[in-house]
Design a protein around this motif. Structure first.
Motif, mmCIF file in Angstrom:
data_model
loop_
_atom_site.group_PDB
_atom_site.id
_atom_site.type_symbol
_atom_site.label_atom_id
_atom_site.label_comp_id
_atom_site.label_asym_id
_atom_site.label_seq_id
_atom_site.Cartn_x
_atom_site.Cartn_y
_atom_site.Cartn_z
ATOM 1 N N ASP A 110 -2.869 18.937 -8.626
ATOM 2 C CA ASP A 110 -1.549 18.505 -8.100
ATOM 3 C C ASP A 110 -0.616 19.457 -7.089
ATOM 4 O OD1 ASP A 110 -2.207 15.849 -9.018
ATOM 5 O OD2 ASP A 110 -0.669 15.781 -10.656
ATOM 6 N N VAL A 111 -0.284 20.576 -7.841
ATOM 7 C CA VAL A 111 0.245 21.802 -7.056
ATOM 8 C C VAL A 111 -0.464 22.145 -6.148
ATOM 9 C CG1 VAL A 111 1.037 23.869 -7.591
ATOM 10 C CG2 VAL A 111 1.348 22.332 -9.639
ATOM 11 N N LEU A 112 -1.975 22.059 -6.091
ATOM 12 C CA LEU A 112 -2.623 22.745 -4.970
ATOM 13 C C LEU A 112 -2.569 21.548 -3.784
ATOM 14 C CD1 LEU A 112 -5.935 24.165 -6.879
ATOM 15 C CD2 LEU A 112 -4.133 25.474 -5.561
ATOM 16 N N GLU A 113 -2.780 20.391 -4.008
ATOM 17 C CA GLU A 113 -2.507 19.474 -3.069
ATOM 18 C C GLU A 113 -1.263 19.282 -2.336
ATOM 19 O OE1 GLU A 113 -3.119 14.524 -2.437
ATOM 20 O OE2 GLU A 113 -3.323 15.304 -4.373
ATOM 21 N N GLN A 114 0.102 19.643 -3.154
ATOM 22 C CA GLN A 114 1.310 19.628 -2.786
ATOM 23 C C GLN A 114 1.356 20.887 -1.882
ATOM 24 O OE1 GLN A 114 4.272 20.310 -5.695
ATOM 25 N NE2 GLN A 114 5.787 19.747 -4.409
ATOM 26 N N THR A 115 0.680 22.181 -2.124
ATOM 27 C CA THR A 115 0.696 23.228 -1.299
ATOM 28 C C THR A 115 -0.019 23.022 -0.110
ATOM 29 O OG1 THR A 115 0.902 24.557 -3.334
ATOM 30 C CG2 THR A 115 0.157 25.801 -1.351
ATOM 31 N N GLY A 116 -1.168 22.396 0.081
ATOM 32 C CA GLY A 116 -1.932 22.193 1.206
ATOM 33 C C GLY A 116 -1.130 21.099 1.906
ATOM 34 N N ARG A 117 -0.521 20.141 1.644
ATOM 35 C CA ARG A 117 0.092 19.158 2.466
ATOM 36 C C ARG A 117 1.420 19.889 3.082
ATOM 37 N NH1 ARG A 117 2.575 15.561 -0.447
ATOM 38 N NH2 ARG A 117 1.596 15.702 -2.424
ATOM 39 N N ALA A 118 2.034 20.875 2.315
ATOM 40 C CA ALA A 118 3.335 21.400 2.542
ATOM 41 C C ALA A 118 3.079 22.474 3.860
ATOM 42 C CB ALA A 118 4.084 22.105 1.749
ATOM 43 N N VAL A 119 1.826 23.037 3.611
ATOM 44 C CA VAL A 119 1.573 24.077 4.711
ATOM 45 C C VAL A 119 0.998 23.238 6.132
ATOM 46 C CG1 VAL A 119 -0.131 25.730 5.471
ATOM 47 C CG2 VAL A 119 0.702 25.854 3.282
ATOM 48 N N ALA A 164 -9.030 22.720 2.320
ATOM 49 C CA ALA A 164 -9.393 23.846 1.903
ATOM 50 C C ALA A 164 -9.193 24.173 0.522
ATOM 51 C CB ALA A 164 -9.111 25.073 2.708
ATOM 52 N N LEU A 165 -7.811 23.744 0.012
ATOM 53 C CA LEU A 165 -7.593 24.093 -1.388
ATOM 54 C C LEU A 165 -7.963 23.238 -2.217
ATOM 55 C CD1 LEU A 165 -3.897 24.983 -0.799
ATOM 56 C CD2 LEU A 165 -5.855 26.475 -0.531
ATOM 57 N N SER A 166 -8.720 22.109 -1.937
ATOM 58 C CA SER A 166 -9.135 21.049 -2.832
ATOM 59 C C SER A 166 -10.341 21.414 -3.363
ATOM 60 C CB SER A 166 -9.619 19.627 -1.877
ATOM 61 O OG SER A 166 -10.561 20.028 -1.114
ATOM 62 N N ASP A 167 -11.068 22.499 -2.961
ATOM 63 C CA ASP A 167 -12.108 23.104 -3.508
ATOM 64 C C ASP A 167 -11.774 24.095 -4.950
ATOM 65 O OD1 ASP A 167 -15.009 24.170 -3.308
ATOM 66 O OD2 ASP A 167 -14.015 26.096 -2.925
ATOM 67 N N LEU A 168 -10.594 24.217 -4.883
ATOM 68 C CA LEU A 168 -10.322 25.112 -6.272
ATOM 69 C C LEU A 168 -9.950 24.174 -7.408
ATOM 70 C CD1 LEU A 168 -7.797 27.409 -4.321
ATOM 71 C CD2 LEU A 168 -10.279 27.812 -4.714
ATOM 72 N N VAL A 169 -10.415 24.635 -8.643
ATOM 73 C CA VAL A 169 -9.961 24.094 -9.895
ATOM 74 C C VAL A 169 -9.478 25.005 -10.749
ATOM 75 C CG1 VAL A 169 -11.300 22.576 -11.656
ATOM 76 C CG2 VAL A 169 -12.260 22.704 -9.425
ATOM 77 N N PRO A 170 -8.345 25.111 -10.956
ATOM 78 C CA PRO A 170 -7.623 26.004 -11.865
ATOM 79 C C PRO A 170 -7.769 25.707 -13.394
ATOM 80 C CG PRO A 170 -5.918 25.483 -10.218
ATOM 81 C CD PRO A 170 -7.318 24.368 -10.127
ATOM 82 N N ARG A 171 -8.226 26.723 -14.035
ATOM 83 C CA ARG A 171 -8.708 26.529 -15.440
ATOM 84 C C ARG A 171 -7.245 26.179 -16.183
ATOM 85 N NH1 ARG A 171 -11.262 31.513 -18.321
ATOM 86 N NH2 ARG A 171 -12.487 31.156 -16.443
ATOM 87 N N ASN A 172 -5.974 26.230 -15.888
ATOM 88 C CA ASN A 172 -4.988 25.881 -16.517
ATOM 89 C C ASN A 172 -3.518 25.963 -15.626
ATOM 90 O OD1 ASN A 172 -3.815 28.833 -16.931
ATOM 91 N ND2 ASN A 172 -5.608 28.839 -18.343
ATOM 92 N N ALA A 173 -2.440 25.552 -16.040
ATOM 93 C CA ALA A 173 -1.349 25.592 -14.921
ATOM 94 C C ALA A 173 -0.752 26.818 -15.061
ATOM 95 C CB ALA A 173 -0.231 24.502 -15.298
ATOM 96 N N GLU A 174 -0.970 27.592 -16.259
ATOM 97 C CA GLU A 174 -0.300 28.824 -16.270
ATOM 98 C C GLU A 174 -0.755 30.154 -15.416
ATOM 99 O OE1 GLU A 174 -1.391 27.136 -18.837
ATOM 100 O OE2 GLU A 174 0.341 26.386 -19.799
ATOM 101 N N ALA A 175 -2.270 29.910 -15.143
ATOM 102 C CA ALA A 175 -3.031 30.826 -14.242
ATOM 103 C C ALA A 175 -2.339 30.598 -12.708
ATOM 104 C CB ALA A 175 -4.412 30.696 -14.095
#
Length: 800
Positions: free
Chosen positions: A180-189, A205-216
């Motif tokens: 969700d954070v990555l999608e929000q970042t991509g849309r904002a940019v 481009a950012l949808s390709d990333l799959v963070p292991r956890n929110a902390e990272a």
């Protein structure tokens, strides 16, 4: 488009060396000399490869510098200082002509004086942490290339949109789902860059990333918040490293960019109104031109009206170009992405540019086919197999009267044996459009070892009678496998050039060049009477060239091989550490008591064969098409490769819409030799499958990671299963019905992603060690060859 951004919101603006020169009424080289000569000269921060100073620091330093008697103005007395002169300019400029915004980085004053001195040194440890194990935790099965897009996107938002940055940072710290954070970042940019007339492509481009956890992800944002100054330059360097850019995509080093802009601007003799790059890479030429306009002639309205525009064939690299330009806070005149060369039409550019600055790809075939043969070429048609002189002529064609072009060219282009190129060189010399050619140091670029020159060209309405040749091959400082052109190198080249040419920006009080640069000026008649070579080494006497010790080509190659070994050894060690950490940590696979279920492929995926020959025949495909078509030969090592000339036009592609690809589709061979299936990447969405290709697409309701399925289908057992069931005909083939009966083991989605991550890390580890072994072998062979060449010849006969 022009700048309409408000002044940079600070009472203590950041200024460039050019602005310092304007305030003190000295030349830019004088400012650089001050910086080198006086230890107390203020230390800069950096942004986009440029140095920026706090105006208050500069004014205090100038207060202590008296103006020499012979440089004082009539109204200045014995106590005149450069500080008084500068403060008067600031006071007069005041609110009527405020200082244009520097690149919107966090002002160095917020971090204290020690941080300003830290500049680059302070950013590099942060970048090392961002690119270490933390990167893998955020990438998951995604690529490091897209991870660097994330760093660029976050850096951009943090410096361009405080509200959006705060919102996204809150989402990350509130432990929202990383996707969700990555999608929000991509849309904002995307929204920000779209408002600047640029290309919105970060969400995909950012949808390709799959963070292991929110902390990272939250930790990444905390680290990005610590970056300032030259951080974007470091991000682009990381992209170059991890994207493994080809010669078509690598970036032009800052020292070369600055030199070419200075040369072209000096030759032009006035402030440019429009700058064009025919082959935009990371936007470095256009961004530098914008920054230069912000620092030059603030009282001249021309500087505020500067338009920049360019073209590129790489969507991936264009993302960073967008950020680079948007960070300047200035709207570009246009950044066009096309799969065809700039001279192929579609954009009317004739006579629009004051300056053309470019680093086109070397020795590339013109993908437009017959354009080189049938187009209108003022100096002769370029050869079909090499577009070097097509870029030269296109650059000249785009210039308005009096304009200048600076283009990077391979040295060999100056004296190649090609009859077509020799004829073009002669025509260029006859027209008087070649003003200066500079042979550059070796190994300046990360993507090629080809020796290069900078060609300075002028519009034919303003011809020159001589061609000035400079040999700067001995300059540059080796840093690892590359050479770096520093300020003293650049100033040395500029000083020699300016001494031979009328230059309104040159002063009688310019400092002497710090380093000697061999050079010679040759009349056009002499060149026309000979071979019309435009290679400086054919004109500068050998006794004058390259003073001091210079490595031989063999020594360069051996040193590069050694550097490659050390670099790859470090990379292999990092890959080992990532693999060890991933294997040792607890995983969802541990403690699983039941075996995951087996399902059939048809139940979890839609399977579709390509269109028949009657719907898309050989005559429908050509290099002039716009939509690539995927054939079995394009499936290599689990990826879909460039389809080259296999393309169809939009009209046919629309009729065959059911056969187009989406990101994360899997394609495999229907008829012919079986190869491992390939996963479709984001940039390949919309491509078509051919008759002998099968498309596999996961059903929406199924919890399936497509990359996990691709890994399963690449297993030797599965490949053997497909081969066994291929019809025993002259050409082995498999039907969609038979393929649909394939059994697939389907663990839970977290387990699938864990397997994908483990596979990716181990694959990187294997690749790193394979490349290291190849580099060691290459270095060994070169060292043995060098030793044999240096061994004394005893004259003894070889044993029989």
């Amino acid at each position: 488009m022009t700048s309409d951004s408000p002044p940079f919101p600070t009472d203590d603006p950041q200024i460039t060396r050019a602005r310092i020169a304007q305030l003190a009424d000295v030349t830019r080289p004088t400012v650089t000399t001050w910086a080198h000569r006086f230890p107390d000269f203020p230390r800069p921060g950096r942004a986009g490869g440029r140095a920026y100073f706090l105006q208050s620091d500069i004014l205090r330093w100038l207060d202590s510098r008296p103006v020499p008697p012979h440089l004082r103005r009539p109204e200045e007395g014995d106590e005149a200082t450069y500080g008084r002169r500068a403060r008067a300019v600031v006071a007069r400029g005041g609110e009527e002509t405020p200082l244009p915004p520097a690149p919107p980085v966090v002002p160095a004053a917020r971090h204290g004086r020690s941080a300003r001195r830290g500049g680059e040194d302070g950013n590099r440890p942060v970048m090392r942490e961002l690119l270490g194990p933390l990167a893998q935790q955020v990438c998951g099965p995604g690529s490091m290339e897209n991870y660097t897009y994330l760093l660029a996107a976050l850096y951009f938002l943090r410096n361009r949109s405080g509200a959006r940055w705060a919102e996204i940072q809150f989402g990350a710290t509130a432990a929202r789902a990383g996707s969700d954070v990555l999608e929000q970042t991509g849309r904002a940019v995307d929204e920000e860059v779209r408002s600047l007339g640029l290309l919105p492509r970060f969400t995909e481009a950012l949808s390709d990333l799959v963070p292991r956890n929110a902390e990272a992800l939250a930790h990444v944002m905390d680290l990005v918040a610590r970056l300032d100054g030259n951080a974007f330059q470091l991000i682009t360097e990381a992209y170059e490293t991890h994207a493994r850019l080809r010669s078509r995509e690598f970036f032009t080093p800052p020292g070369v960019v600055r030199l070419m802009l200075d040369l072209a601007r000096s030759s032009l003799g006035r402030e440019p109104l429009a700058v064009y790059d025919p082959y935009v890479r990371g936007g470095e030429f256009l961004a530098e031109a914008l920054a230069d306009a912000q620092g030059h002639s603030l009282l001249d309205a021309a500087a505020k009206r500067l338009t920049v525009f360019g073209q590129t064939t790489s969507t991936a690299v264009a993302r960073l170009a967008c950020i680079n330009l948007a960070l300047r806070g200035v709207k570009p005149g246009g950044l066009r992405v096309s799969d065809r060369e700039p001279w192929a039409g579609g954009l009317d550019l004739g006579g629009r540019a004051d300056l053309v600055l470019g680093n086109p790809p070397f020795n590339m075939k013109d993908s437009t086919g017959d354009t080189c043969r049938t187009g209108t070429w003022a100096y002769g048609p370029p050869p079909l197999d090499n577009a070097n002189f097509a870029y030269v002529q296109h650059g000249l064609d785009v210039l308005r009267a009096g304009g200048r072009a600076a283009i990077v060219m391979p040295n060999k282009a100056g004296n190649s044996g090609s009859a077509a190129e020799a004829a073009i060189r002669r025509a260029l010399v006859e027209a008087g459009v070649v003003e200066c050619v500079i042979s550059m140091p070796a190994k300046l670029f990360s993507g090629t070892a080809v020796p290069v020159s900078v060609w300075l060209l002028r519009h034919p309405s303003d011809p020159c009678e001589r061609v000035h040749f400079l040999d700067a091959g001995h300059l540059g400082t080796r840093k690892g496998p590359r050479s770096v052109l520093d300020d003293e190198d650049r100033l040395s080249i500029l000083a020699i050039y300016r001494a031979h040419h009328t230059d309104p920006f040159r002063s009688l009080f310019d400092p002497e060049p710090p380093r000697f640069v061999p050079n010679v000026s040759v009349r056009r008649e002499q060149l026309l009477a000979a071979t019309c070579s435009l290679n400086p080494l054919d004109h500068i006497p050998a006794a004058q060239r390259r003073p001091g010790k210079r490595q031989s080509p063999v020594e360069y190659v051996v040193e590069d091989a050694r550097s490659d070994v050390e670099r790859l050894r470090e990379r292999a060690a990092e890959a080992d550490a990532r693999a060890r950490a991933l294997i040792e940590e607890p995983t969802p696979l541990e403690g699983t008591e039941t075996c995951p279920p087996d399902v059939v492929l048809a139940d979890i995926c839609e399977i579709k064969a390509g269109p028949s020959f009657t719907r898309m025949s050989n005559k429908d495909r050509s290099a002039d098409g716009t939509v690539p078509v995927v054939f079995p030969r394009h499936l290599r090592e689990g990826r879909v490769t460039d389809t080259g000339d296999e393309r169809v036009h939009d009209e046919l592609a629309k009729r065959l819409g059911d056969y187009r690809l989406k990101a994360e589709d899997i394609v495999c061979v229907r008829a012919g030799k079986t190869v491992p299936p390939a996963l479709v990447e984001t940039g390949q969405a919309g491509w078509l499958i051919s008759t002998n290709v099968i498309r596999i697409r996961k059903r929406k309701e199924v919890e399936l990671d497509p990359e996990y399925l691709a890994i399963w289908m690449r297993r030797p057992e599965v490949v053997a299963w497909v081969n066994d069931r291929a019809a025993a005909t002259a050409t082995p083939s498999i039907s969609t019905a038979v393929l649909g009966r394939m059994k697939v083991r389907l663990p839970s989605l977290p387990q699938q992603r864990r397997i994908v991550e483990l596979s990716s890390v181990l694959e990187d580890q294997a690749l790193a060690h394979r490349e290291l072994a190849e580099a060691v072998t290459r270095a060994r062979n070169l060292l043995v060859e060098e030793a044999m060449q240096q061994a004394p010849n005893s004259g003894a006969p070889l044993p029989v």
